[in-house]
Each structure stands twice: as structure tokens, then as C-alpha cells.
Design a protein around this motif. Structure first.
Motif, PDB file in Angstrom:
ATOM      1  N   GLU A 325       0.967  -1.200   0.146  1.00  0.00           N
ATOM      2  CA  GLU A 325       0.084  -0.088  -0.219  1.00  0.00           C
ATOM      3  C   GLU A 325       0.934   1.220  -0.052  1.00  0.00           C
ATOM      4  O   GLU A 325       0.568   2.385  -0.649  1.00  0.00           O
ATOM      5  N   ARG A 326       2.032   1.213   0.889  1.00  0.00           N
ATOM      6  CA  ARG A 326       2.812   2.408   0.728  1.00  0.00           C
ATOM      7  C   ARG A 326       3.703   2.709  -0.725  1.00  0.00           C
ATOM      8  O   ARG A 326       3.628   3.814  -0.963  1.00  0.00           O
ATOM      9  N   PHE A 327       3.934   1.618  -1.454  1.00  0.00           N
ATOM     10  CA  PHE A 327       4.376   1.734  -2.786  1.00  0.00           C
ATOM     11  C   PHE A 327       3.174   2.414  -3.810  1.00  0.00           C
ATOM     12  O   PHE A 327       3.664   3.390  -4.718  1.00  0.00           O
ATOM     13  N   TYR A 328       1.909   1.863  -3.551  1.00  0.00           N
ATOM     14  CA  TYR A 328       1.069   2.552  -4.370  1.00  0.00           C
ATOM     15  C   TYR A 328       0.649   3.824  -4.144  1.00  0.00           C
ATOM     16  O   TYR A 328       0.447   4.568  -5.188  1.00  0.00           O
ATOM     17  N   ALA A 329       0.633   4.183  -2.711  1.00  0.00           N
ATOM     18  CA  ALA A 329       0.358   5.553  -2.637  1.00  0.00           C
ATOM     19  C   ALA A 329       1.482   6.405  -2.736  1.00  0.00           C
ATOM     20  O   ALA A 329       1.348   7.640  -3.331  1.00  0.00           O
ATOM     21  N   LEU A 330       2.846   5.847  -2.944  1.00  0.00           N
ATOM     22  CA  LEU A 330       3.861   6.759  -3.354  1.00  0.00           C
ATOM     23  C   LEU A 330       3.999   6.755  -4.795  1.00  0.00           C
ATOM     24  O   LEU A 330       4.055   8.133  -5.278  1.00  0.00           O
ATOM     25  N   VAL A 332       1.006   6.973  -6.822  1.00  0.00           N
ATOM     26  CA  VAL A 332       0.003   8.013  -6.993  1.00  0.00           C
ATOM     27  C   VAL A 332       0.323   9.465  -6.638  1.00  0.00           C
ATOM     28  O   VAL A 332       0.174  10.343  -7.332  1.00  0.00           O
ATOM     29  N   LEU A 333       0.666   9.672  -5.610  1.00  0.00           N
ATOM     30  CA  LEU A 333       1.246  10.822  -5.010  1.00  0.00           C
ATOM     31  C   LEU A 333       2.198  11.607  -5.751  1.00  0.00           C
ATOM     32  O   LEU A 333       2.039  12.715  -6.237  1.00  0.00           O
ATOM     33  N   GLY A 334       3.208  10.873  -6.153  1.00  0.00           N
ATOM     34  CA  GLY A 334       4.237  11.394  -6.834  1.00  0.00           C
ATOM     35  C   GLY A 334       4.084  11.727  -8.331  1.00  0.00           C
ATOM     36  O   GLY A 334       4.184  12.955  -8.799  1.00  0.00           O
ATOM     37  N   SER A 335       3.160  10.958  -9.110  1.00  0.00           N
ATOM     38  CA  SER A 335       2.612  11.234 -10.374  1.00  0.00           C
ATOM     39  C   SER A 335       1.692  12.374 -10.294  1.00  0.00           C
ATOM     40  O   SER A 335       1.857  13.209 -11.127  1.00  0.00           O
ATOM     41  N   ALA A 336       0.854  12.601  -9.299  1.00  0.00           N
ATOM     42  CA  ALA A 336      -0.093  13.885  -9.025  1.00  0.00           C
ATOM     43  C   ALA A 336       0.700  15.097  -8.846  1.00  0.00           C
ATOM     44  O   ALA A 336       0.382  16.115  -9.470  1.00  0.00           O
ATOM     45  N   THR A 337       1.989  14.898  -8.179  1.00  0.00           N
ATOM     46  CA  THR A 337       2.580  16.011  -8.040  1.00  0.00           C
ATOM     47  C   THR A 337       3.296  16.543  -9.250  1.00  0.00           C
ATOM     48  O   THR A 337       3.384  17.842  -9.662  1.00  0.00           O
ATOM     49  N   VAL A 338       3.895  15.644 -10.059  1.00  0.00           N
ATOM     50  CA  VAL A 338       4.495  15.895 -11.034  1.00  0.00           C
ATOM     51  C   VAL A 338       3.224  16.561 -12.175  1.00  0.00           C
ATOM     52  O   VAL A 338       3.610  17.752 -13.019  1.00  0.00           O
ATOM     53  N   VAL A 339       2.237  15.851 -12.592  1.00  0.00           N
ATOM     54  CA  VAL A 339       1.086  16.444 -13.210  1.00  0.00           C
ATOM     55  C   VAL A 339       0.524  17.758 -12.986  1.00  0.00           C
ATOM     56  O   VAL A 339       0.353  18.706 -13.836  1.00  0.00           O
ATOM     57  N   THR A 340       0.353  17.979 -11.539  1.00  0.00           N
ATOM     58  CA  THR A 340       0.004  19.271 -11.275  1.00  0.00           C
ATOM     59  C   THR A 340       1.111  20.460 -11.431  1.00  0.00           C
ATOM     60  O   THR A 340       0.645  21.576 -11.801  1.00  0.00           O
ATOM     61  N   ALA A 341       2.215  20.033 -11.079  1.00  0.00           N
ATOM     62  CA  ALA A 341       3.185  21.136 -11.318  1.00  0.00           C
ATOM     63  C   ALA A 341       3.534  21.558 -12.518  1.00  0.00           C
ATOM     64  O   ALA A 341       3.876  22.615 -13.095  1.00  0.00           O
ATOM     65  N   LEU A 342       3.355  20.452 -13.462  1.00  0.00           N
ATOM     66  CA  LEU A 342       3.508  20.988 -15.027  1.00  0.00           C
ATOM     67  C   LEU A 342       2.739  21.706 -15.705  1.00  0.00           C
ATOM     68  O   LEU A 342       2.991  22.204 -16.643  1.00  0.00           O
ATOM     69  N   CYS A 343       1.457  22.077 -14.903  1.00  0.00           N
ATOM     70  CA  CYS A 343       0.485  23.011 -15.390  1.00  0.00           C
ATOM     71  C   CYS A 343       0.922  24.587 -15.434  1.00  0.00           C
ATOM     72  O   CYS A 343       0.602  25.157 -16.162  1.00  0.00           O
TER      73      CYS A 343
END
Length: 448
Positions: A325-330, A332-343
Motif C-alpha cells: 500500500e505504501r508503494f501504491y500511495a507513493l 499516485v502521490l508522486g505522479s499527481a505532484t508531477v502532473v499538477t506542477a507541470l501546469c
């Protein structure tokens, strides 16, 4: 020394001296004579059998004839003699065997006929002739006892051929074939004999249970999310015309929609901490670009991404949870940070109105219910985005990359049975979020 085998000395087993028999006194006799006791041997040997049984009456010899004189004579066994009291038994016949059964009446069904064999004509009922008793095996039967000769004839047994079934209740009124189960008030009636049992009715799904998922897991966002995407693109174009600060405010709204839709698209909900962390990364990148000079704006975005990604890695590593679960959360959270910051890349681009216009046009044509094959809408949307960039005087690659990013973002928002919430968040924001870095690349990197 006394010899045990000498009869004169009373020795030996079974050679005790004979004692004279004393008359047994009568219980009512008035004369009381002294009772004589046989002398006992000092060694305590058992008494003699003959002396022990002198008081018992004589037992006559066992004789079979004398022992059975009180029993009546037993006649010889004979089939005819043994079955004289029984009624005659007719030969087994299907028609005769079913004549004793009462008619079965079932509501809504035909009367049940006697079973017939395949390929044989129907059996006709014929009167049954009583069978004569078999003749005796011997010419002269044994004499019968007086009790049997004087016995009256047996009364007719109910249920035999020729005997009327009087006083019996109707079987169809209170019983069901073929088990003859007693009916109870309110109980469902049994199905007719020979019919298939009723299939059980499937239970209805509980309230709130989602129906079974069938069909393709890819569900594209409809026309309504595409219209909202076009509205956000118009806000971005207006913010770009007003300046960097106004554009940054609209980009912040786009980043919040992107973070919420991305977490829900990946099956993590509610994840308020993750959504806030991803949105905070985008806002920090926006502020860093506004504070940096023209030569360091790209470095501000990259530095913000690196710092927040390291923070996400540390938080998820020390999180007390299951490793999977920790790897899955890592992830999702890492990809969300990248997609959001690239806006934030929209703050770095030069041809923002033309780029977001190409995104809106490609999204609308891809979602529009056009006649023809399903791939016609995306193809027309990509062609329209290229033509818009060409007519606006933008770089050649701007319309193509902006339209391609819009189609990719819309397709990503359609994966894994997305809900309406996903369509109204990720389906609205991802076409613009994916196209933002491509617009910057087309106007700055590829144009030079």
C-alpha cells in the motif's frame, strides 16, 4: 495314621458311610422328634451326591412324547391349508394395481392417467377373476384342528378387487400428488405431477450496491466535460491577455481540478492530504515562476518539482502501513505532484491563447456525436487544432502538439470505469494539463 482311601476309616471321596434316612417331619405334626444331623467329616469334604438328593422327589426320565402331551397336535405344513383364511390374490397387473388408487384431481392440470410403457398399446381394464386356491400337494390333506374348522370365514378386506371403497375421503381435496403431503393454509400449491419445479426468483440487489460492471472499461468523457474544458480554456486565454498574475490564478484553479481528478481516477478517495500536497506543489511552482526572472523561470519549475518529490518520498517511506500500500500511495502521490506542477508551464509559454484554443477545439470535436465511425471525431479534432495554429500564425508544431495532448488527456480520464466525478474533474482538467508542457515546448524549444 489314617488311610484316606480306606472305606473303614471314612476316607476317600464319594465313599462316606450311608446314614439312615429320617422321616421328614410334617409341619403340622405335634410330635417333635429330635432332628438327626449327618456327621460332618473333619476335613470339610463335600457331601455325597446320593446323600444330598435323598430329600428331593424322584425326577422321571425326559421323554419327548410325555413332555408334549399337553400341546395340541401340529398339522403338517401345506400351502393350500395355510392360505385358506386369506382372500385370493389376483396376478400382478398394471391396470389392476392402479384400480385401487382414488382419482387424483389437481387444479389446472389434466387427471393423471395410469403409466403406460413406450411402444405398447394402452392396457384395458378387465374384471379380475378370483384365483382358485392351489391344490394340495398330497391327496389326503392333514386334519385341521377343531379351532380352525369352526372359525368363520374372514370378512372381505377393504381395498381388494371387488370391494367398494366406502367412507374414504377424496384424495384430491386434502393431498397433493405424488407425495400425498397434507395441505396447510397459506402454503404454496405443489406443481402438477410431471411438470418442472418453479425456478427460484433471484434476490434483488441491496440498495446502494453498484450493478455488475460489464462491457469495455474505457468510458470517454461526454460532451458536457468537453464544454467545461472549453470554458476553462477561454479563462486561460483571457488571463493571458490580462497578465501573468491573472493567468496564474486561472492556472491555480486548473491545478486544483487536476489533483482531485487524478487521485479519484487512481482509486484513492478520500485523500485530502495527498490532494492538498499536490496542489501545494503547483502553487509553489507558480509563485517561483512569478518571482524568478525570465532566464530562471524553467529552473524554478524543475527545482519545485524536485523538492516536493523528495518530500513525498520521505513521507511515504516512513508511513506506518503495508509495504504494498505504501508503494501504491507513493506512485499516485508522486505522479499527481508531477502532473499538477507541470501546469505551471503555461506561465512560460508565449502562444497561450492559440494553444488553449487548439486544445478546446480538439476536445469538443472528439466528444461531439458525429455520424460515422468512432475515430472520426478525434481525427477531425487533431486536424482542426493544426489548422487553428496555422491560421493564428503560431509555430507549426503548436497546433499538432496541443491537439495531441488534449486527446491523450481525454483518453487517460476514460480508463477503468470512471465515475461522473472523474469525468467532471479529470475529464475537464487533464486535456489542458497534459497539453501545457507541450505548448511550452512548441513555442519556446521547437520554435528557436
Amino acid at each position: 495314621m489314617t488311610d484316606m482311601n480306606d472305606p473303614n476309616h471314612g476316607g476317600g471321596y464319594g465313599n462316606w458311610p450311608q446314614q439312615p434316612q429320617q422321616p421328614y417331619p410334617h409341619p403340622h405334626s405335634h410330635s417333635q422328634q429330635p432332628q438327626q444331623h449327618a456327621p460332618q467329616h473333619p476335613y470339610g469334604y463335600p457331601v455325597d451326591d446320593e446323600a444330598a438328593t435323598t430329600l428331593l422327589p424322584p425326577v422321571p426320565a425326559f421323554d419327548d412324547a410325555a413332555a408334549t402331551t399337553l400341546l395340541p397336535p401340529v398339522p403338517a405344513f401345506d400351502d393350500a391349508a395355510a392360505t385358506t383364511l386369506l382372500p385370493p390374490v389376483p396376478p400382478l397387473d398394471d391396470a389392476a394395481a392402479t384400480t385401487l388408487l382414488p382419482p387424483v384431481r389437481v387444479s389446472g392440470a389434466m387427471p393423471v392417467a395410469p403409466p403406460q410403457h413406450l411402444g405398447q398399446p394402452p392396457v384395458q381394464q378387465r374384471p379380475v377373476q378370483p384365483q382358485q386356491p392351489s391344490r394340495a400337494r398330497h391327496a389326503a390333506p392333514a386334519p385341521q384342528p377343531a379351532a380352525q374348522q369352526a372359525a368363520p370365514a374372514a370378512p372381505p378386506v377393504a381395498g381388494m378387487p371387488g370391494t367398494p371403497l366406502a367412507g374414504l375421503p377424496d384424495a384430491g381435496a386434502g393431498f397433493d400428488p405424488p407425495t400425498m403431503t397434507l395441505k396447510r393454509p397459506g402454503a404454496p400449491a405443489a406443481p402438477p405431477y410431471g411438470s418442472l419445479p418453479a425456478q427460484p426468483t433471484p434476490l434483488a440487489a441491496p440498495v446502494g450496491t453498484p450493478p455488475g460492471r460489464t462491457g469495455s472499461p474505457i468510458i470517454d468523457p461526454g460532451l458536457q466535460p468537453a464544454l467545461i474544458t472549453a470554458g476553462v480554456a477561454a479563462l486561460l486565454a483571457g488571463g493571458a491577455a490580462l497578465g501573468q498574475v491573472a493567468l496564474a490564478l486561472v492556472v491555480a484553479l486548473l491545478q486544483l481540478l487536476t489533483a482531485a481528478g487524478w487521485f479519484r481516477l487512481n482509486g484513492m478517495w478520500p485523500a485530502r492530504q495527498g490532494i492538498l500536497l499536490a496542489a501545494l506543489a503547483g502553487l509553489t511552482a507558480d509563485v517561483a515562476v512569478l518571482l524568478a526572472d525570465s532566464s530562471g523561470d524553467a529552473a524554478a519549475v524543475v527545482g519545485t518539482l524536485g523538492g516536493f518529490f523528495l518530500l513525498v518520498l520521505v513521507l511515504q517511506t516512513f508511513r506506518p502501513s503495508d509495504p504494498k500500500e505504501r508503494f501504491y500511495a507513493l506512485t499516485v502521490l508522486g505522479s499527481a505532484t508531477v502532473v499538477t506542477a507541470l501546469c505551471t508551464a503555461l506561465l512560460l509559454a508565449d502562444w497561450v491563447p492559440a494553444g488553449v484554443g487548439a486544445v478546446a477545439l480538439a476536445t469538443l470535436l472528439a466528444a461531439a456525436p458525429l455520424p460515422g465511425p468512432k475515430q472520426l471525431g478525434p481525427v477531425l479534432g487533431l486536424v482542426a487544432a493544426v489548422l487553428l495554429g496555422f491560421l493564428a500564425g503560431a509555430p507549426v508544431a503548436l497546433g499538432a502538439l496541443a491537439g495531441l495532448g488534449a486527446l491523450i488527456g481525454r483518453r487517460v480520464a476514460a480508463y477503468d470505469f470512471p465515475s461522473r466525478f472523474v469525468h467532471m474533474t479529470a475529464g475537464v482538467a487533464l486535456p489542458l494539463a497534459v497539453a501545457a508542457p507541450l505548448i511550452w515546448m512548441a513555442t519556446d524549444l521547437l520554435a528557436g
